[in-house]
Design a protein around this motif. Structure first.
Motif, PDB file in Angstrom:
ATOM      1  N   GLU A 321      47.229  50.830  78.637  1.00  0.00           N
ATOM      2  CA  GLU A 321      48.186  51.921  78.854  1.00  0.00           C
ATOM      3  C   GLU A 321      47.702  53.210  78.203  1.00  0.00           C
ATOM      4  N   GLU A 322      47.095  53.086  77.024  1.00  0.00           N
ATOM      5  CA  GLU A 322      46.570  54.272  76.338  1.00  0.00           C
ATOM      6  C   GLU A 322      45.436  54.906  77.139  1.00  0.00           C
ATOM      7  N   ILE A 323      44.549  54.067  77.673  1.00  0.00           N
ATOM      8  CA  ILE A 323      43.470  54.609  78.504  1.00  0.00           C
ATOM      9  C   ILE A 323      44.058  55.254  79.756  1.00  0.00           C
ATOM     10  N   ARG A 331      46.678  65.601  78.441  1.00  0.00           N
ATOM     11  CA  ARG A 331      47.130  66.797  77.724  1.00  0.00           C
ATOM     12  C   ARG A 331      46.083  67.240  76.709  1.00  0.00           C
ATOM     13  N   GLY A 332      44.856  66.852  76.956  1.00  0.00           N
ATOM     14  CA  GLY A 332      43.789  67.199  76.033  1.00  0.00           C
ATOM     15  C   GLY A 332      43.694  66.271  74.841  1.00  0.00           C
ATOM     16  N   GLN A 333      44.314  65.083  74.933  1.00  0.00           N
ATOM     17  CA  GLN A 333      44.298  64.158  73.803  1.00  0.00           C
ATOM     18  C   GLN A 333      42.895  63.643  73.500  1.00  0.00           C
ATOM     19  N   GLY A 334      42.742  63.142  72.289  1.00  0.00           N
ATOM     20  CA  GLY A 334      41.440  62.673  71.830  1.00  0.00           C
ATOM     21  C   GLY A 334      41.076  61.307  72.357  1.00  0.00           C
ATOM     22  N   VAL A 343      35.048  52.972  72.637  1.00  0.00           N
ATOM     23  CA  VAL A 343      35.805  54.225  72.648  1.00  0.00           C
ATOM     24  C   VAL A 343      35.936  54.725  74.086  1.00  0.00           C
ATOM     25  N   ALA A 344      37.151  55.139  74.446  1.00  0.00           N
ATOM     26  CA  ALA A 344      37.387  55.727  75.770  1.00  0.00           C
ATOM     27  C   ALA A 344      37.793  57.175  75.584  1.00  0.00           C
ATOM     28  N   ARG A 345      37.157  58.088  76.324  1.00  0.00           N
ATOM     29  CA  ARG A 345      37.503  59.507  76.249  1.00  0.00           C
ATOM     30  C   ARG A 345      37.338  60.152  77.618  1.00  0.00           C
TER      31      ARG A 345
END
Length: 356
Positions: A321-323, A331-334, A343-345
């Motif tokens: 869900e976070e990904i 919203r530009g989150q890290g 790590v997912a970005r």
């Protein structure tokens, strides 16, 4: 007069699985160059003229009613089909005298006529909690035993009651359709594990042991409230049946099968969709991911996280869900930290998932 209905039921369930294994075995490409057709049972002969040795099927036996009923049915049915039948018991070392108990189980399996028979001692770790750690150690031992003996399959004694408990545990975790699908009748590498009793209740297995005068051992851990499954078995399910009436176990088992069918279809859809949402460099394109149905998109994300090194057993719905918010709620989150140091970005309209 035929066997008791409970005995007939467990034998029929095992016979069906053995027939499936025999059919698969006959399709195998392996050949036995030095065997005479007259030296092998009918189950070893292929219509093409090639021959393979009779398959070996092992039963995983703890000495409890479910697995003892399974062992007795395998010992009865396998010889009639020209199948070799053996057994393995796993000593988890979690209780005093567990080695002696394992030796007793080995003796009981031998008395049933199973051969080869093994007792495997394991060391249970702590990863994921005591129940998960014991399960991981047990399956690792069963895998090793199957490979050592060249077994075609390992039979497990999970019943319809176990399936209902598994579905409820999955529901409590909120892990989605796949978790609600419970245990598969066929699982493991190459379909190694088979569960003949998923449509039979626990009482049928126990009754079959009783009428055959088979001694059984009731693991005290199964009644220990320190374990989640034990609490569910002795408190949760009875409370549900009291509130909703009989038939809860059967309904949960049906839910498992329906959920499995749905999950299989969605997994197939996600597998086909994945290639279309990657760019030339293999990176996931956020706009194309956004266009997918949520159930399909989250499966693509989960597969990508696992491929990047996140352990599947530690990857929960909340991680996915976070990904997913990087796609649907940007919203530009890290970056999102996942198990396995993955790590997912989001970068330039692409979703980057990698270790470190």
């Amino acid at each position: 007069m035929g066997p008791h209905p409970a005995v007939a039921a467990i034998r029929l369930a095992v016979r069906r699985v053995l027939h499936d294994l025999l059919t698969e075995h006959h399709r195998a490409p392996a050949a036995v160059p030095h065997a005479s057709p007259h030296e092998l049972p009918p189950s070893s002969r292929l219509r093409s003229g090639r021959e393979v040795p009779p398959p070996l099927v092992l039963v995983a036996c703890s000495g409890g009613a479910d697995s003892m009923a399974l062992a007795s049915a395998l010992a009865f049915e396998a010889p009639k089909l020209g199948i070799s039948a053996g057994g393995v018991t796993v000593d988890h070392g979690l209780q005093p005298g567990s080695d002696l108990r394992a030796a007793e189980v080995v003796q009981r399996m031998r008395e049933l006529g199973l051969d080869p028979v093994d007792s495997v001692a394991v060391t249970v770790g702590r990863t994921g909690g005591p129940e998960a750690a014991a399960r991981d150690a047990r399956y690792a031992a069963l895998d090793t035993a199957a490979e050592r003996h060249g077994a075609t399959a390992v039979l497990l004694g999970h019943t319809r009651d176990d399936q209902a408990e598994t579905v409820l545990l999955g529901l409590a975790r909120g892990s989605g359709t796949r978790s609600l699908s419970g245990m598969a009748a066929v699982s493991g590498a190459g379909g190694r594990y088979r569960r003949p009793f998923l449509e039979l209740d626990r009482q049928t297995a126990r009754k079959a042991c009783m009428v055959q005068s088979l001694p059984v051992w009731d693991d005290p851990h199964n009644a220990d409230p320190a374990y989640t499954r034990s609490r569910l078995r002795h408190e949760g399910l009875p409370a549900l049946e009291k509130a909703l009436g009989k038939g809860v176990v059967e309904a949960l088992a049906r839910t498992a099968q329906l959920s499995r069918d749905d999950a299989d279809a969605l997994d197939s859809w996600a597998s086909q969709a994945e290639a279309g949402v990657r760019d030339a460099a293999g990176l996931l394109e956020c706009a194309k991911l956004y266009a997918l149905p949520p159930a399909v998109r989250r499966r693509v994300l989960r597969r990508a996280a696992i491929e990047a090194g996140a352990p599947a057993g530690s990857l929960f719905a909340r991680h996915i869900e976070e990904i997913d918010r990087l796609i649907t709620g940007w919203r530009g989150q890290g970056a999102i930290n996942l198990p396995g140091k993955v790590v997912a970005r989001r970068q330039g309209g692409r979703l980057v998932i990698r270790q470190g």
